[in-house]
Design an enzyme around this catalytic site. Structure first.
Site, mmCIF file in Angstrom:
data_model
loop_
_atom_site.group_PDB
_atom_site.id
_atom_site.type_symbol
_atom_site.label_atom_id
_atom_site.label_comp_id
_atom_site.label_asym_id
_atom_site.label_seq_id
_atom_site.Cartn_x
_atom_site.Cartn_y
_atom_site.Cartn_z
ATOM 1 N N ASP A 71 1.029 -1.256 -0.076
ATOM 2 C CA ASP A 71 -0.006 0.041 0.076
ATOM 3 C C ASP A 71 0.767 1.185 -0.168
ATOM 4 O OD1 ASP A 71 -2.675 1.066 -0.047
ATOM 5 O OD2 ASP A 71 -2.356 1.880 2.020
ATOM 6 N N ASP A 114 3.897 11.300 -9.802
ATOM 7 C CA ASP A 114 5.311 11.491 -10.386
ATOM 8 C C ASP A 114 5.702 12.868 -11.056
ATOM 9 O OD1 ASP A 114 6.561 9.040 -9.218
ATOM 10 O OD2 ASP A 114 6.102 8.039 -11.197
HETATM 11 P P1 IMP Z 1 -1.911 1.514 -4.061
HETATM 12 O O1 IMP Z 1 -1.764 0.873 -5.320
HETATM 13 O O2 IMP Z 1 -3.229 1.420 -3.616
HETATM 14 O O3 IMP Z 1 -0.814 1.388 -3.153
HETATM 15 O O4 IMP Z 1 -2.082 3.387 -4.359
HETATM 16 C C1 IMP Z 1 -1.316 3.953 -4.500
HETATM 17 C C2 IMP Z 1 -1.237 5.366 -5.068
HETATM 18 O O5 IMP Z 1 -0.502 6.257 -4.437
HETATM 19 C C3 IMP Z 1 -1.341 5.412 -6.268
HETATM 20 O O6 IMP Z 1 -2.461 5.408 -7.205
HETATM 21 C C4 IMP Z 1 -0.730 7.001 -6.635
HETATM 22 O O7 IMP Z 1 -1.726 7.945 -6.844
HETATM 23 C C5 IMP Z 1 -0.018 7.022 -5.450
HETATM 24 N N1 IMP Z 1 1.507 6.594 -5.745
HETATM 25 C C6 IMP Z 1 2.081 5.503 -4.873
HETATM 26 N N2 IMP Z 1 3.599 5.382 -5.360
HETATM 27 C C7 IMP Z 1 3.426 6.257 -6.316
HETATM 28 C C8 IMP Z 1 4.680 6.663 -7.045
HETATM 29 O O8 IMP Z 1 5.709 5.982 -7.120
HETATM 30 N N3 IMP Z 1 4.380 7.654 -8.016
HETATM 31 C C9 IMP Z 1 3.159 8.436 -8.034
HETATM 32 N N4 IMP Z 1 2.186 8.138 -7.245
HETATM 33 C C10 IMP Z 1 2.437 6.999 -6.290
#
Ligand code: IMP
Length: 204
Positions: A76, A162
């Site tokens: 997460d 990003d």
């Molecule tokens: P997850 O896939 O439920 O962990 O959601 C993570 C969310 O956080 C993503 O949809 C992005 O909005 C943001 N996020 C997490 N890691 C990154 C990254 O490396 N770059 C840009 N956005 C990120």
């Protein structure tokens, strides 16, 4: 061969985890890394935890409940902006609505930081990785990459926030880095490598 199931449908995350865990050996054997789809698991998971660690563990446990004998990993992640009391945080994907484009989300964050000076634009990407073992043990590893929110979107690589996340060591946005440059320093890369060490130690 030990199977590791990663609780994601995201092809980019699968590629990264395969690269990082490629040299992992469990009980002397290489591991097979598959997505939950490849493992034939579909779980409706409600991410109702209050922090990244809880949400990662909720996902890993939900997938582990549908599988026998495999190691299950889940992550997460999200963006914490200090000036906005660490918003959007665990709501990063849901910020302004799941279907809102990141172009709009990024423009909104830039607007909310209008007139905020450089030194107060600090932010970080955070990633928690949870692992549930076949014997029920679990581990969690969390890592972050520090940066600050830029004044405009820059770069075409990467995804999500990003283009507005400026990485100090490069003085570039995360979307201007190559995937290799980003993986080497990213929150997810660091958390995955910490989890690889954790599993290697547990099964040594
Ligand atoms: P997850 O896939 O439920 O962990 O959601 C993570 C969310 O956080 C993503 O949809 C992005 O909005 C943001 N996020 C997490 N890691 C990154 C990254 O490396 N770059 C840009 N956005 C990120």
């Amino acid at each position: 061969m030990q199977k590791i199931v990663f609780a994601t449908g995201n092809a980019g995350k699968m590629k990264e985890i395969r690269e990082i865990l490629s040299d992992l050996r469990i009980k002397g054997e290489p591991v097979e890394i598959v997505s939950m789809k490849e493992a034939g698991v579909s779980a409706e998971i409600e991410e109702n935890g209050t922090n990244f660690e809880e949400n990662a563990l909720i996902k890993a446990r939900a997938v582990a409940a549908g599988i026998k004998g495999a190691i299950v990993l889940a992550d997460d992640s999200g963006l914490e902006v200090d000036y906005l009391n660490k918003e959007p945080g665990i709501y990063s994907a849901r910020y302004m609505g799941e279907d809102t484009s990141y172009h709009v989300k990024n423009a909104n964050l830039i607007e909310r930081l209008k007139d905020v000076p450089d030194e107060r634009r600090t932010a970080r990407f955070v990633c928690a990785i949870a692992c549930v073992l076949p014997d029920g043990h679990h581990f969690i590893r969390t890592a972050a990459i520090e940066g600050r929110i830029g004044y405009e979107e820059k770069g075409e690589n990467g995804f999500g926030y990003d283009p507005i996340f400026v990485v100090p060591s490069y003085q570039k946005s995360a979307a201007e880095l190559t995937p290799e440059e980003k993986n080497a320093i990213s929150h997810r890369g660091k958390a995955l490598r910490a989890m690889r060490e954790c599993l290697a130690n547990y099964y040594q």
